[in-house]
Motif scaffolding. Structure first.
Motif, PDB file in Angstrom:
ATOM      1  N   PHE A   1       0.821  -1.210   0.000  1.00  0.00           N
ATOM      2  CA  PHE A   1       0.000   0.000   0.000  1.00  0.00           C
ATOM      3  C   PHE A   1       0.857   1.262   0.000  1.00  0.00           C
ATOM      4  N   ALA A   2       0.260   2.335  -0.497  1.00  0.00           N
ATOM      5  CA  ALA A   2       0.845   3.670  -0.409  1.00  0.00           C
ATOM      6  C   ALA A   2      -0.036   4.499   0.519  1.00  0.00           C
ATOM      7  N   PRO A   3       0.506   5.001   1.623  1.00  0.00           N
ATOM      8  CA  PRO A   3      -0.302   5.821   2.538  1.00  0.00           C
ATOM      9  C   PRO A   3      -0.794   7.099   1.862  1.00  0.00           C
ATOM     10  N   VAL A   4      -2.019   7.486   2.162  1.00  0.00           N
ATOM     11  CA  VAL A   4      -2.580   8.742   1.650  1.00  0.00           C
ATOM     12  C   VAL A   4      -2.748   9.735   2.799  1.00  0.00           C
ATOM     13  N   THR A   5      -3.501   9.344   3.833  1.00  0.00           N
ATOM     14  CA  THR A   5      -3.652  10.224   4.993  1.00  0.00           C
ATOM     15  C   THR A   5      -4.163   9.448   6.190  1.00  0.00           C
ATOM     16  N   LEU A   6      -3.648   9.786   7.363  1.00  0.00           N
ATOM     17  CA  LEU A   6      -4.234   9.323   8.618  1.00  0.00           C
ATOM     18  C   LEU A   6      -5.431  10.218   8.874  1.00  0.00           C
TER      19      LEU A   6
ATOM     20  N   PHE B   1      -6.533   6.304   5.179  1.00  0.00           N
ATOM     21  CA  PHE B   1      -6.773   5.916   3.789  1.00  0.00           C
ATOM     22  C   PHE B   1      -5.450   5.560   3.124  1.00  0.00           C
ATOM     23  N   VAL B   2      -5.440   4.434   2.408  1.00  0.00           N
ATOM     24  CA  VAL B   2      -4.289   4.026   1.599  1.00  0.00           C
ATOM     25  C   VAL B   2      -4.799   3.637   0.216  1.00  0.00           C
ATOM     26  N   VAL B   3      -3.864   3.498  -0.717  1.00  0.00           N
ATOM     27  CA  VAL B   3      -4.168   3.019  -2.074  1.00  0.00           C
ATOM     28  C   VAL B   3      -3.183   1.903  -2.406  1.00  0.00           C
ATOM     29  N   PRO B   4      -3.466   1.106  -3.424  1.00  0.00           N
ATOM     30  CA  PRO B   4      -2.516   0.039  -3.792  1.00  0.00           C
ATOM     31  C   PRO B   4      -1.147   0.595  -4.136  1.00  0.00           C
ATOM     32  N   ALA B   5      -0.108  -0.135  -3.754  1.00  0.00           N
ATOM     33  CA  ALA B   5       1.257   0.268  -4.098  1.00  0.00           C
ATOM     34  C   ALA B   5       1.399   0.379  -5.610  1.00  0.00           C
ATOM     35  N   GLY B   6       2.183   1.330  -6.047  1.00  0.00           N
ATOM     36  CA  GLY B   6       2.361   1.565  -7.478  1.00  0.00           C
ATOM     37  C   GLY B   6       1.455   2.640  -8.027  1.00  0.00           C
ATOM     38  N   THR B   7       0.537   3.154  -7.208  1.00  0.00           N
ATOM     39  CA  THR B   7      -0.297   4.266  -7.643  1.00  0.00           C
ATOM     40  C   THR B   7       0.601   5.473  -7.893  1.00  0.00           C
ATOM     41  N   PRO B   8       0.461   6.152  -9.032  1.00  0.00           N
ATOM     42  CA  PRO B   8       1.341   7.277  -9.342  1.00  0.00           C
ATOM     43  C   PRO B   8       1.374   8.323  -8.225  1.00  0.00           C
ATOM     44  N   PRO B   9       2.560   8.821  -7.876  1.00  0.00           N
ATOM     45  CA  PRO B   9       2.669   9.807  -6.791  1.00  0.00           C
ATOM     46  C   PRO B   9       1.776  11.026  -6.975  1.00  0.00           C
ATOM     47  N   ALA B  10       1.597  11.463  -8.229  1.00  0.00           N
ATOM     48  CA  ALA B  10       0.750  12.636  -8.466  1.00  0.00           C
ATOM     49  C   ALA B  10      -0.693  12.363  -8.062  1.00  0.00           C
ATOM     50  N   ILE B  11      -1.156  11.132  -8.269  1.00  0.00           N
ATOM     51  CA  ILE B  11      -2.517  10.767  -7.873  1.00  0.00           C
ATOM     52  C   ILE B  11      -2.603  10.661  -6.356  1.00  0.00           C
ATOM     53  N   VAL B  12      -1.587  10.075  -5.725  1.00  0.00           N
ATOM     54  CA  VAL B  12      -1.572   9.986  -4.260  1.00  0.00           C
ATOM     55  C   VAL B  12      -1.639  11.382  -3.656  1.00  0.00           C
TER      56      VAL B  12
ATOM     57  N   THR C   1     -11.023  12.514  16.541  1.00  0.00           N
ATOM     58  CA  THR C   1     -10.198  13.694  16.343  1.00  0.00           C
ATOM     59  C   THR C   1      -9.617  13.653  14.935  1.00  0.00           C
ATOM     60  N   VAL C   2      -9.933  14.652  14.132  1.00  0.00           N
ATOM     61  CA  VAL C   2      -9.439  14.704  12.755  1.00  0.00           C
ATOM     62  C   VAL C   2      -7.940  14.994  12.753  1.00  0.00           C
ATOM     63  N   VAL C   3      -7.184  14.216  11.967  1.00  0.00           N
ATOM     64  CA  VAL C   3      -5.746  14.409  11.816  1.00  0.00           C
ATOM     65  C   VAL C   3      -5.437  14.944  10.416  1.00  0.00           C
ATOM     66  N   ALA C   4      -5.837  14.193   9.381  1.00  0.00           N
ATOM     67  CA  ALA C   4      -5.640  14.610   7.984  1.00  0.00           C
ATOM     68  C   ALA C   4      -4.182  14.929   7.681  1.00  0.00           C
TER      69      ALA C   4
END
Length: 329
Positions: free
Chosen positions: A123-128, A260-271, A297-300
């Motif tokens: 996975f590629a992390p997007v945001t906590l 939220f995460v996305v599958p590994a290999g997702t283009p960095p610009a999209i992440v 508690t929102v972190v984002a």
């Protein structure tokens, strides 16, 4: 015929302009035509829990902002393994997001000898997205009005007093509680917090460890009695309910989280675009108000910050799980 006629020279100018635009976009690494189809958000629990609430809140707002359908795909079971495997195998194009909790990314590698995904590499992390305390609550028929009364009952019948849990973070909280208090409780697993709470409310299980947000309606309705929260300080939602530390169990400080995460290999610009959009949605006053009203508690935070949280909690929970001797295979 006139509608189809077009000067050849003008057509050539337009084609050249289009080529230059495409070349510029390719040079910056920007994703082309994203999103180009409906977005899917995979949730590892049934509808009604904290992860589902966060996912549906984000889905509604993201659909409005992007003018694309955003669907929530609930895949409960297997301590989030079923949903995590499906998300890891999805196309890395930004059209599949996964709502991961701490057990998925920071606990499961200590609980299983083999996983159908790699918590770091898949996975590629997007945001906590949020953090939230858990609550220890009892059915009114259990008789316990405090942690002290619960401990007295547990010591009188070791191994017989049961607690429900719908996710591994709640079981870890239960194991930490047992270790700190020196009591033996029976853990009863469910596929999610909602069914765990349903059986607790029905009196089939006397106790429950659950995330505070989803438990609040049942606490407010008098269906279950809160005994303590797992955070270092009291929750603004339950100012009269002590922490476990205040209840005589010092050092117990556990927060669960959703990200939220996305599958590994997702283009960095999209992440990065996903992070900007999700962070903006989570920081909206209406979103903050809704989630804070559920004890969240929102972190984002940024992808890098989320990756660091995963690494830190992998070590922390690994020590707790090893000390408690928890294994799921």
């Amino acid at each position: 015929m006139h509608a189809l006629s077009f000067p050849i020279r003008s057509l050539g100018v337009l084609l050249c302009t289009a080529c230059l635009a495409l070349g510029a976009a390719a040079g910056t690494g920007a994703p082309q035509a994203y999103p180009s189809k409906p977005i899917r958000i995979i949730v590892p629990f049934p509808p009604g829990g904290g992860s589902d609430l966060v996912a549906r809140t984000v889905a509604a707002r993201l659909g409005e902002r992007w003018r694309q359908p955003v669907m929530v795909d609930n895949r409960p079971g297997g301590n989030t393994l079923i949903a995590a495997e499906a998300a890891a195998r999805a196309a890395p194009d930004g059209h599949t997001l996964f709502v991961a909790i701490d057990s998925t990314l920071a606990m499961n590698q200590s609980l299983y000898r083999k996983l159908p995904y790699d918590p770091v590499k898949s996975f590629a992390p997007v945001t906590l997205a949020i953090t939230m305390p858990m609550v220890l609550a009892a059915h009114p028929s259990a008789g316990a009005r405090s942690v002290a009364e619960l401990l007295a009952a547990a010591r009188a019948q070791p191994g017989r007093l049961a607690y429900a849990h719908g996710a591994m973070p709640a079981q870890v909280a239960g194991e930490v509680f047992k270790s700190a208090a020196g009591v033996d409780l029976l853990a009863v697993p469910y596929k999610g917090g909602a069914p765990a709470m349903t059986d607790t409310v029905a009196g089939q299980v006397p106790l429950i460890f659950d995330a505070l947000g989803p438990a609040m309606p049942y606490i407010q309705g008098g269906k279950v009695r809160p005994l303590a929260v797992t955070s270092a300080t009291r929750s603004p939602l339950l100012p009269e309910v002590p922490t476990l530390a205040e209840s005589g169990l010092p050092g117990v400080d556990l927060l669960t989280w959703i990200g939220f995460v996305v599958p590994a290999g997702t283009p960095p610009a999209i992440v990065e675009r996903l992070h900007r959009e999700l962070a903006a949605i989570l920081r909206m006053p209406a979103t903050r108000e809704l989630l804070s009203g559920m004890g969240m508690t929102v972190v984002a935070g940024t992808p890098a910050q989320f990756a660091q949280t995963i690494a830190d909690d992998t070590l922390k929970f690994g020590r707790i799980i090893e000390a408690a001797g928890i294994r799921l295979d």
